[in-house]
Scaffold this motif. Sequence first.
Motif, PDB file in Angstrom:
ATOM      1  N   GLY A   1       1.298  12.499  -9.374  1.00 13.00           N
ATOM      2  CA  GLY A   1       0.710  13.758  -8.961  1.00 13.00           C
ATOM      3  C   GLY A   1      -0.677  13.603  -8.363  1.00 13.00           C
ATOM      4  O   GLY A   1      -1.450  14.559  -8.314  1.00 13.00           O
ATOM      5  N   MET A   2      -1.011  12.394  -7.891  1.00 13.79           N
ATOM      6  CA  MET A   2      -2.327  12.119  -7.314  1.00 13.79           C
ATOM      7  C   MET A   2      -2.214  12.083  -5.794  1.00 13.79           C
ATOM      8  O   MET A   2      -1.187  11.689  -5.250  1.00 13.79           O
ATOM      9  CB  MET A   2      -2.863  10.782  -7.852  1.00 13.79           C
ATOM     10  N   PRO A   3      -3.263  12.503  -5.082  1.00 14.37           N
ATOM     11  CA  PRO A   3      -3.200  12.507  -3.613  1.00 14.37           C
ATOM     12  C   PRO A   3      -3.150  11.094  -3.056  1.00 14.37           C
ATOM     13  O   PRO A   3      -3.915  10.224  -3.470  1.00 14.37           O
ATOM     14  CB  PRO A   3      -4.491  13.232  -3.217  1.00 14.37           C
ATOM     15  N   TRP A   4      -2.251  10.860  -2.101  1.00 11.07           N
ATOM     16  CA  TRP A   4      -2.144   9.540  -1.483  1.00 11.07           C
ATOM     17  C   TRP A   4      -2.741   9.582  -0.078  1.00 11.07           C
ATOM     18  O   TRP A   4      -2.974  10.640   0.489  1.00 11.07           O
ATOM     19  CB  TRP A   4      -0.704   9.056  -1.450  1.00 11.07           C
ATOM     20  N   ILE A   5      -3.013   8.415   0.477  1.00  7.50           N
ATOM     21  CA  ILE A   5      -3.705   8.305   1.757  1.00  7.50           C
ATOM     22  C   ILE A   5      -2.775   8.695   2.902  1.00  7.50           C
ATOM     23  O   ILE A   5      -1.714   8.074   3.078  1.00  7.50           O
ATOM     24  CB  ILE A   5      -4.229   6.873   1.975  1.00  7.50           C
ATOM     25  N   PRO A   6      -3.120   9.700   3.684  1.00  6.54           N
ATOM     26  CA  PRO A   6      -2.318  10.047   4.858  1.00  6.54           C
ATOM     27  C   PRO A   6      -2.215   8.835   5.790  1.00  6.54           C
ATOM     28  O   PRO A   6      -3.187   8.109   5.998  1.00  6.54           O
ATOM     29  CB  PRO A   6      -3.112  11.183   5.512  1.00  6.54           C
ATOM     30  N   GLY A   7      -1.045   8.613   6.332  1.00 10.74           N
ATOM     31  CA  GLY A   7      -0.831   7.436   7.164  1.00 10.74           C
ATOM     32  C   GLY A   7      -0.199   6.297   6.403  1.00 10.74           C
ATOM     33  O   GLY A   7       0.295   5.337   7.005  1.00 10.74           O
ATOM     34  N   LEU A   8      -0.226   6.380   5.070  1.00  8.12           N
ATOM     35  CA  LEU A   8       0.456   5.392   4.224  1.00  8.12           C
ATOM     36  C   LEU A   8       1.535   6.138   3.454  1.00  8.12           C
ATOM     37  O   LEU A   8       1.423   6.395   2.262  1.00  8.12           O
ATOM     38  CB  LEU A   8      -0.534   4.713   3.271  1.00  8.12           C
TER      39      LEU A   8
ATOM     40  N   MET B   1       0.835  -1.203   0.000  1.00  6.43           N
ATOM     41  CA  MET B   1       0.000   0.000   0.000  1.00  6.43           C
ATOM     42  C   MET B   1       0.871   1.256   0.000  1.00  6.43           C
ATOM     43  O   MET B   1       0.551   2.257  -0.654  1.00  6.43           O
ATOM     44  CB  MET B   1      -0.937   0.014   1.212  1.00  6.43           C
ATOM     45  N   GLN B   2       1.990   1.213   0.716  1.00  6.96           N
ATOM     46  CA  GLN B   2       2.915   2.341   0.727  1.00  6.96           C
ATOM     47  C   GLN B   2       3.585   2.498  -0.644  1.00  6.96           C
ATOM     48  O   GLN B   2       3.876   3.608  -1.073  1.00  6.96           O
ATOM     49  CB  GLN B   2       3.962   2.161   1.817  1.00  6.96           C
ATOM     50  N   ASN B   3       3.824   1.372  -1.323  1.00  7.91           N
ATOM     51  CA  ASN B   3       4.319   1.429  -2.700  1.00  7.91           C
ATOM     52  C   ASN B   3       3.306   2.133  -3.605  1.00  7.91           C
ATOM     53  O   ASN B   3       3.673   2.945  -4.461  1.00  7.91           O
ATOM     54  CB  ASN B   3       4.576   0.019  -3.249  1.00  7.91           C
TER      55      ASN B   3
END
Length: 386
Positions: A65-72, A54-56
């Motif tokens: 350039g897309m928003p990623w999930i905070p916490g990951l 998921m972090q990958n």
Amino acid sequence: MSIVWSDEELRAAVEAYRQMARNQEAGISFNRSQIYSELATRFGRTASAFEYRMQNISAVYQELGMPWIPGLRPAKHVGSRSAARLINIIQQEGPEAANGVAQRDGLVWEKALAAVTHLGGVASRNQVKAWILDQDPEYDTDNLSDLYMLSVNSPSRTSYSQNARPRRTDEGSPFDRLFKVGRGIFEIYDPVQHGVWEIYADAASGNRNRMSIRRVSNPVDQALANAEELAQQAGSFDPSSVVDSRDRVTAEIVRRRGQPAFRKALMDAYGGACVITGCNLPAVLEAAHVHPYKGDDTNVVSNGLLLRADIHTLFDLGLIAIESKNMCVRVSPELASTSYAELDGVQLHKPVKKALQVSKDALDWHRSQCGWFGMNEDEVKPEPSV
């Protein structure tokens, strides 16, 4: 269990990631550990393996350039092949593909270009997003990755079907329209300023289309060629013109040294020494603009560096740049076989007062103009106000 992840596993991970993102945006609570455990049971891997995957995915989202999930937080060590496969899944199996709607075709990509154009020719991803949603509230923001598809210097553009075949950016393709000058920041592509780039076949690229990008013409080289041609046209030696020529040379030295007040300010700020070599001979020290001179607004210490004459020339030619995150000198591969290669990694000398420090925004803008440095997708910023 195989070390190599199957397409089914990657698709399941991406879909789970998307669902978590949707839940978070909607304010719906969810348990990440439970999601990882369910995936682990389904595919026979550990929950921690899916957490890292998921972090990958966050890292790939960041690259696009897309928003990623905070916490990951993005885990950069994805691997070129895995990254290419994830990009393919993210781009080709988004919500629009699942619904059977070919949103990426037709005029959708033109919305990103129109936004940058209407926003003055340079805009961040968030500014583009806001402008498009104002025009079209139903717009699928996953399509903001079109910004990278359109950017001639974005390595990830070769993963798109529009860029699956070799071409040069001077061939009139409608998809060669933007230039990436920062992480999530874009400007209208100008071949005179940015040079000509090409998409070329590269079996080692790691992406599904086996293509890479490179710059094939440097605008600085063209300017130098034009200057050399003008010099040759100046004619043969004329003894009667020696005095005038000497006056012109003197004037050129003064011009290169910089405006007197600007140069004095930099001499004072850096103790009369070149910020890269430490040379303290005033006769060869020049006031260099980080961002090109555009009137008095750019004649400020935060937009200047005190450089030895030869270093100033290399800096203006984009053969030397400064990495702002650690204030280290970086040298173009073109200088690898010269004595200037020894400057790579040298720490930039600090001014006598912290308030006189050169602008990091200006340094990043200069770095973004160096074709050899722009290939690494490092974070750089748009044309600064200094």
